[in-house]
Design an enzyme around this catalytic site. Structure first.
Site, PDB file in Angstrom:
ATOM      1  N   ASN A   1      -2.762   8.344   4.802  1.00 25.96           N
ATOM      2  CA  ASN A   1      -1.452   7.736   5.062  1.00 25.96           C
ATOM      3  C   ASN A   1      -1.168   7.490   6.536  1.00 25.96           C
ATOM      4  OD1 ASN A   1      -0.812   7.715   2.312  1.00 25.96           O
ATOM      5  ND2 ASN A   1       0.081   9.769   2.399  1.00 25.96           N
TER       6      ASN A   1
ATOM      7  N   ARG B   1       0.835  -1.209   0.000  1.00 29.28           N
ATOM      8  CA  ARG B   1       0.000   0.000   0.000  1.00 29.28           C
ATOM      9  C   ARG B   1       0.866   1.254   0.000  1.00 29.28           C
ATOM     10  NH1 ARG B   1      -3.303   2.051   5.085  1.00 29.28           N
ATOM     11  NH2 ARG B   1      -4.552   3.717   4.179  1.00 29.28           N
TER      12      ARG B   1
ATOM     13  N   HIS C   1      -5.848  -5.840  -2.950  1.00 36.26           N
ATOM     14  CA  HIS C   1      -6.584  -5.950  -1.699  1.00 36.26           C
ATOM     15  C   HIS C   1      -6.809  -7.405  -1.298  1.00 36.26           C
ATOM     16  CE1 HIS C   1      -8.462  -1.643  -2.092  1.00 36.26           C
ATOM     17  NE2 HIS C   1      -7.234  -1.628  -1.618  1.00 36.26           N
TER      18      HIS C   1
ATOM     19  N   HIS D   1       0.752   4.308  -2.641  1.00 34.50           N
ATOM     20  CA  HIS D   1       0.522   5.693  -2.212  1.00 34.50           C
ATOM     21  C   HIS D   1       1.681   6.596  -2.629  1.00 34.50           C
ATOM     22  CE1 HIS D   1      -2.800   5.120   1.054  1.00 34.50           C
ATOM     23  NE2 HIS D   1      -2.975   4.308   0.027  1.00 34.50           N
TER      24      HIS D   1
END
Length: 333
Positions: free
Chosen positions: A102, A73, A198, A77
């Site tokens: 975040n 992740r 995911h 990001h």
């Protein structure tokens, strides 16, 4: 005719000296002259970069498997804000790390540990952005996912601002998601495949709970949710419960890289609205079906995920005066 009596032999030998000097420098400082990013970029300047990162990843995975989705992740990001430049790693007031999406990221210590070891083995050579890209790949492999070659040679960015953070949101429609991905030169298939990351990881109840209790102020759950799935999630995320309680994004297979997440969408068991709409949308549903082997021509999830990750990892990379090789990943030099 030119005046040959003014001939200066140094004018001939100086360019040759500069070429030789540049060649010598390129041997010891690969990020200065060689084209990048590319697979095997560091060469003899840091021949064991991948093994060092892999060793750190393995030890941290076995200590805490949650580091796997955390680093994956984090890489996503990072790439979606100012490109894959490690700006997510910079600490300080108003940095990207302080932005709401975040604040739940984990695994920063893993990147710092790898950086510390690399600074001993190859000082001022390997960027933090490259470490993050390698770590994301290696964590995916440990969860049963694919391996892919990671192009290296990114430079670290010097700017990290919370105000720049504009990431895909859990309530985004397919149309909005397509716009966000297209802005990073990623197509609709990349969108579906990367969303299927995911398959590992969890999400806080506060991110999605209203969808199971009061969707769009209707007083009822989102009608696209399988009715049998509602009480299961409500029991894990009661209406007045802790918003920080975490629920698996891929219910029943949260720690294993597989197609279970995609199959859950098929049966209305997607936790996030932005995920579930991938099944109801006429453009993204066929991609999900192909990944599940329900529609021809089939797509193999592992190889397709590897392909999209490779592509994403090249988003807006810094290779010139706009970047540096940080000594410490949490601060600029």
């Amino acid at each position: 005719m030119a005046n040959v009596t003014n001939f200066n032999p140094h004018c001939v030998f100086l360019p040759l000296f500069l070429v030789l000097a540049a060649t010598a420098t390129a041997t010891t400082r690969p990020y200065t002259f060689l084209p990048r990013p590319r697979v095997g970029y560091y060469g003899s300047a840091c021949w064991n970069v991948e093994s060092i990162v892999r060793s750190v990843v393995q030890s941290n995975y076995f200590t805490n498997p949650a580091n796997a989705p955390g680093i994956l992740r984090m890489h996503f990001h990072d790439c979606f804000v100012r490109g894959c430049d490690g700006s997510i790693l910079l600490d300080g007031p108003n940095s990207e790390r302080t932005a709401i999406p975040n604040q739940s990221l984990r695994g920063f210590n893993v990147i710092e540990e790898a950086k510390t070891q690399l600074e001993i083995a190859c000082p001022l050579t390997v960027s933090c952005a490259d470490i993050l890209a390698l770590a994301a790949r290696d964590f995916v492999v440990l969860t049963g996912g694919p391996w892919w070659p990671v192009p290296l040679g990114r430079l670290d960015g010097r700017v990290s601002l919370a105000s720049n953070v504009d990431l895909p949101e859990p309530t985004d429609s397919v149309a909005v998601q397509k716009q966000r991905f297209a802005a990073k030169y990623l197509n609709t298939q990349d969108l579906v495949v990367l969303a299927a990351g995911h398959t590992i990881g969890t999400v806080g109840c506060g991110v999605f709970r209203n969808r199971f209790f009061n969707y769009n102020n209707t007083g009822s759950p989102d009608p696209t949710i399988n009715p049998s799935f509602v009480p299961q999630i409500r029991s894990q995320c009661p209406l007045n419960g802790d918003v920080a309680t975490r629920v698996a994004l891929d219910v029943g297979s949260e720690g294993q890289f597989d197609t279970s997440y995609l199959n859950n969408l098929r049966f209305g068991r997607g936790v996030l609205e932005s995920d579930q709409v991938l099944w109801s949308d006429p453009e993204t549903r066929p991609i999900v079906e192909r990944l599940l082997g329900l529609r021809f021509p089939f797509l193999l999830f592992g190889p397709e995920f590897a392909r999209s990750m490779y592509k994403m990892s090249l988003t807006e990379v810094k290779t010139g005066f706009d970047g540096e090789i940080r000594r410490v990943c949490s601060t600029i030099n």
